[in-house]
Design a protein around this motif. Structure first.
Motif, short mmCIF file in Angstrom:
data_model
loop_
_atom_site.label_atom_id
_atom_site.label_comp_id
_atom_site.label_asym_id
_atom_site.label_seq_id
_atom_site.Cartn_x
_atom_site.Cartn_y
_atom_site.Cartn_z
N LEU A 1 1.01 -0.82 -0.16
CA LEU A 1 0.42 0.00 0.18
C LEU A 1 0.74 1.18 0.03
O LEU A 1 0.60 2.31 -1.07
N CYS A 2 1.60 1.12 0.59
CA CYS A 2 2.32 2.72 0.84
C CYS A 2 4.01 2.65 -0.47
O CYS A 2 3.39 3.98 -0.72
N THR A 3 3.72 1.92 -0.99
CA THR A 3 4.97 1.46 -1.94
C THR A 3 3.62 2.45 -3.28
O THR A 3 4.21 3.44 -4.06
N ALA B 1 8.68 5.24 4.02
CA ALA B 1 7.86 6.02 5.87
C ALA B 1 8.92 7.34 5.84
O ALA B 1 10.53 7.54 5.10
N ASP B 2 8.17 8.18 6.51
CA ASP B 2 8.55 9.44 6.72
C ASP B 2 8.62 9.60 7.70
O ASP B 2 8.11 10.81 7.98
N THR C 1 4.02 7.09 4.09
CA THR C 1 3.70 6.68 5.63
C THR C 1 4.31 7.72 6.21
O THR C 1 5.16 7.51 6.00
N ARG C 2 3.85 8.63 7.04
CA ARG C 2 4.45 9.05 8.13
C ARG C 2 5.21 8.32 9.48
O ARG C 2 5.38 8.54 10.26
N GLU C 3 3.96 7.68 9.39
CA GLU C 3 3.76 5.99 10.88
C GLU C 3 5.54 5.24 10.48
O GLU C 3 6.33 4.96 9.49
N PHE D 1 -5.03 -1.25 -5.23
CA PHE D 1 -5.03 -0.15 -6.18
C PHE D 1 -5.57 1.21 -5.99
O PHE D 1 -5.15 2.15 -6.01
N VAL D 2 -6.76 0.78 -5.44
CA VAL D 2 -8.11 1.55 -5.45
C VAL D 2 -7.70 2.53 -4.02
O VAL D 2 -7.53 4.04 -4.41
N GLU D 3 -7.34 2.19 -3.03
CA GLU D 3 -7.09 2.62 -1.80
C GLU D 3 -5.45 3.77 -1.92
O GLU D 3 -5.95 4.74 -1.82
N ALA D 4 -4.74 2.86 -2.94
CA ALA D 4 -2.87 3.80 -2.95
C ALA D 4 -3.53 5.07 -3.84
O ALA D 4 -3.06 6.07 -3.43
#
Length: 384
Positions: free
Chosen positions: A91-93, A205-206, A216-218, A280-283
């Motif tokens: 998802l992050c990708t 991740a950041d 994400t920043r997590e 795909f959709v959520e990303a």
């Protein structure tokens, strides 16, 4: 103005690339390494001796740590972690890839910063191929703190792909040292060659709030941070040692062919890639939200680092490595002093607890920080 390569220089650089058809264990359609093969040179030292040299002033890029090969129990933990977080990584990708596509389109060259950025760049390339049927070129190049980007590699990419948009990629951020280095390097390229490069670094991740282009920043566990070369195409850290790297060479790296039986690099890519259709959709939705919000990079994680520096009386922030990825690196290839941990029950620190126990490193409960954990490097003269 860009000083284009001479015919001799082009032939020399092409020769370096041609010689690396079999450099690294990734498929060539996933990535091309713009690195000089220095596998025949002896550059490794023990973790302790190398740490002492670095703290006495030798630059870390001149030598290599001996590749740490974890025991079977650790490999098993890696596999379990991969199974648990493969959809999250996918998802992050996807979120990052969608933003890159929105911002720069198909006329983009993906340029990963070796080596942590390489598997991320390969995954972004695969995502865009699956989602939009776009085959973007992907290279892996070296960037070294205090020494900058490999300008020969960047010049080669510009020559090979004129008028394309370059997107730099890394795995995650810690204090933001590489983000700062990239900005300086892009300015240097502009001053020398008249080419303006986008210094925005794309990461999964950041947690340090060091870039505006992230998944994400997590501060979560990216499984590829758990291992060294065996999840990075069997490629070492990059090397810039004037004894073996000439002015017309790319920065160097080793290809650990002898570790082929332990290689998990392509297994890792395949496991994440198989999750893409589910996200795909959520990303795309999350990418649009992030681009609409456009939160700035304020490097707020550095405030934690400065407070830790004072509280633990550490002489330089170079000895402080925040975040899950950087803490893992400390345990794998530096001399750790202490590990600060926000929550010992966090699912993202199982491998860190295992490594810390193996190396007899103290775990300190430290809840007041934005990072999940933080690795402190031991000063070689420090007595316990």
């Amino acid at each position: 103005m860009l000083k284009w390569f001479s015919l001799v220089e082009v032939k020399e650089l092409n020769s370096q690339i041609d010689n690396k058809i079999m450099f690294g264990s990734y498929k060539k359609e996933d990535v091309i390494f713009l690195l000089k093969d220095v596998s025949d040179f002896q550059l490794e030292g023990t973790i302790e001796s190398r740490e002492k040299q670095i703290q006495l002033g030798r630059h870390y890029s001149e030598t290599l740590p001996i590749e740490y090969q974890p025991p079977a129990s650790y490999i098993q933990l890696f596999r379990e972690t991969l199974m648990e977080y493969k959809e999250k990584v996918a998802l992050c990708t996807g979120i990052v890839a969608e933003q890159i596509y929105q911002l720069k389109g198909e006329d983009t060259v993906l340029v990963s910063l070796a080596r942590a950025g390489t598997p991320v760049g390969a995954l972004i390339k695969r995502y865009l191929k699956e989602r939009y049927n776009k085959e973007l070129p992907h290279y892996s190049v070296s960037i070294i703190r205090d020494r900058g980007l490999d300008e020969n590699a960047i010049r080669y990419i510009i020559e090979k792909h004129p008028n394309k948009n370059i997107q730099f990629i890394d795995g995650w951020t810690g204090k933001g040292a590489i983000s700062i280095e990239l900005t300086k390097a892009c300015q240097a390229v502009y001053e020398k060659f008249g080419i303006r490069l986008d210094d925005t670094l794309a990461v999964l991740a950041d947690p340090g709030h060091c870039t505006t282009l992230y998944g994400t920043r997590e501060d979560f566990l990216i499984p590829s941070a758990c291992l060294n070369s065996t999840v990075s195409g069997l490629v070492s850290r990059t090397v810039l040692n004037c004894d073996i790297i000439g002015q017309k060479d790319f920065h160097g790296a080793k290809f650990y062919r002898e570790l082929a039986e332990s290689d998990l690099s392509n297994e890792y890519l395949d496991a994440i890639t198989n999750e893409f259709p589910h996200i795909f959709v959520e990303a795309k939705q999350r990418a649009i939200q992030l681009q609409t919000r456009k939160e700035e990079a304020n490097f707020q994680g550095m405030q934690d680092v400065l407070r830790i520096k004072e509280e633990f009386q550490i002489e330089t922030t170079h000895y402080i490595k925040p975040g899950v990825g950087e803490t893992t690196r400390v345990l794998l290839r530096r001399v750790p002093w202490k590990i600060l941990m926000k929550d010992i029950e966090s699912p993202f620190v199982k491998h860190i607890l295992m490594l810390a126990k193996e190396r007899n490193v103290e775990i300190v409960h430290y809840p007041e920080m934005s990072y999940t954990c933080c690795g402190l490097i031991k000063k070689v003269e420090r007595r316990q």
